[in-house]
Scaffold this motif. Structure first.
Motif: not given
Length: 440
Positions: A395-421
């Motif tokens: 979803a981030l790749d497709a620009r359907l989500l941005d880092e502000a949206g991640l933060r609103a969900a209680g997440l950050d890019l480093a965490t998501v990237a790490g969990l996703g490999g």
């Protein structure tokens, strides 16, 4: 029989087997460990394009990417100017609540990133031409791609599909490869992102020989190793998958199914040839099984019902294409082929629908997992978290989500990237699709 002794702990008990005994018993696994690490390195951690667009070489121009985007937007404006109509045609009534978001995504993507991966075709889409004609087209195609790179309109991923190594066309295909790479390399090397696709493979030896040819060209031209994709479109290739994927270590990047050649080879009638035919789905499932954990990407095939003609014909083409895409995504196939500019509309609409449908749940579950892990109370499986993170990253790749949206969900890019490999990821959008294009 002596009583079992628990491993050493606070009560002073000792384990039954001393360390040296365990070391002796497991020592033979050291070689296995090394082989497994080399054989199954995991996902490459880069963005996967949602499609590969195939274009006959004689139709290639330096502005092909913005031209396809322009043509797709014109078709969208003519045949589905209303967001509700686009959603109904490409995703059905269930997508009504997302209609505005899907329409916005398609319009934006067609303007800035209509084509994520481009392949110049000298095989079935090009056919057999006189040698002098194909020679000229090979050089012209390479120069057009260099011009596109200079203009900033070349996809980050692009490349060539020459003819196969079948005896009847082998010399022609290798000559085209040579002329194309020589012209593309020029004096300063080819633009970044080059990939070569080898079609109609029937034996691992063909892949190995093609790798040798690429290595010889790279050495003489002074260019970096070129990733290789193999098309799986013969029964022999499916049966030889385990050997095929190890034929060119460190060069093979992806397996693409050849829907129509493969199904025809099995005797499937023309009316029933499609990527959702059970025989083709068995092939792609075996490709996924063979590629799992290796870092190889697997791509679905194309839809030959093109959205051209009357509004009813265009809608029928979009509906069929989008349906195949949704089915492929449900099976874990996130990339397919597109053959016509109007298919970009249904491609990007279907991708947006697949991602938006599950995104709120994926964000919530991933945030819960990350919180539970930090507290030492994880209940979900790590593999589930990886799948959730993969959805969020796409979803981030497709620009359907941005880092502000991640933060609103209680997440950050480093965490998501790490969990996703995707270790080391700092940004996702645009990293492996295309550079942002100016509005045509």
């Amino acid at each position: 029989m002596p009583a079992a002794v628990s491993p050493g702990g606070d009560d002073g008990t000792d384990a039954t087997l001393p360390d040296e005994v365990l070391a002796a018993l497991t020592g033979s696994l050291a070689h296995v460990d090394a082989v497994l690490v080399a054989r199954f390195p995991g996902d490459p951690g880069t963005r996967q394009p949602v499609h590969t667009c195939y274009l006959p070489a004689d139709q290639l121009t330096p502005d092909v990417v913005p031209a396809w985007g322009r043509a797709a937007r014109e078709t969208l404006e003519r045949h589905a100017p209303d967001p509700g109509l686009l959603a109904e045609v490409t995703l059905g009534g269930a997508a009504a609540s997302m209609a505005e978001d899907i329409h916005t995504h398609v319009v934006r993507t067609l303007a800035i990133e209509p084509v994520q991966d481009l392949r110049v075709d000298f095989e079935d889409g090009y056919g057999i031409r006189p040698d002098a004609v194909e020679d000229a087209h090979a050089v012209a195609a390479a120069r057009a791609l260099r011009d596109a790179a200079s203009a900033g309109t070349l996809p980050v991923s692009y490349g060539l599909r020459p003819k196969s190594l079948d005896a009847a066309v082998r010399r022609r295909g290798l000559r085209t490869l040579d002329l194309f790479l020589t012209a593309l390399a020029g004096t300063d090397g080819p633009p970044p992102g080059l990939v070569v696709t080898l079609p109609k493979v029937s034996a691992p030896e063909q892949v190995a020989v093609f790798g040798d040819v690429l290595a010889a060209l790279e050495q003489r031209l002074g260019i970096a190793p070129i990733p290789l994709e193999v098309q799986i479109e013969t029964p022999a290739a499916v049966l030889a998958l385990p050997a095929l994927v190890t034929a060119v270590p460190r060069r093979l990047a992806a397996l693409h199914v050849g829907t129509y050649d493969y199904s025809a080879a099995l005797g499937v009638s023309a009316a029933d040839q499609a990527s959702d035919h059970p025989a083709v789905e068995l092939a792609t499932a075996l490709m996924q099984l063979t590629a799992a954990g290796t870092g190889l990407r697997v791509a679905d095939g194309s839809c030959n019902l093109l959205p051209v003609g009357s509004a009813a014909d265009v809608h029928a083409g979009w509906r069929r294409h989008a349906g195949l895409i949704r089915r492929a995504w449900s099976r874990g196939l996130y990339q397919g082929w597109d053959l016509h500019p109007a298919q970009l509309v249904s491609r990007h609409a279907a991708v947006a629908g697949c991602l938006l449908t599950g995104l709120p749940d994926a964000l919530r579950r991933l945030a819960d997992y990350a919180t539970a892990r930090s507290r030492g109370s994880v209940a979900d499986e790590p593999a589930t978290a990886r799948a959730l993170a993969g959805h969020v990253l796409r979803a981030l790749d497709a620009r359907l989500l941005d880092e502000a949206g991640l933060r609103a969900a209680g997440l950050d890019l480093a965490t998501v990237a790490g969990l996703g490999g995707r270790t080391g990821t700092t940004s996702t959008a645009g990293t492996a699709g295309t550079a942002a294009q100016p509005e045509p």
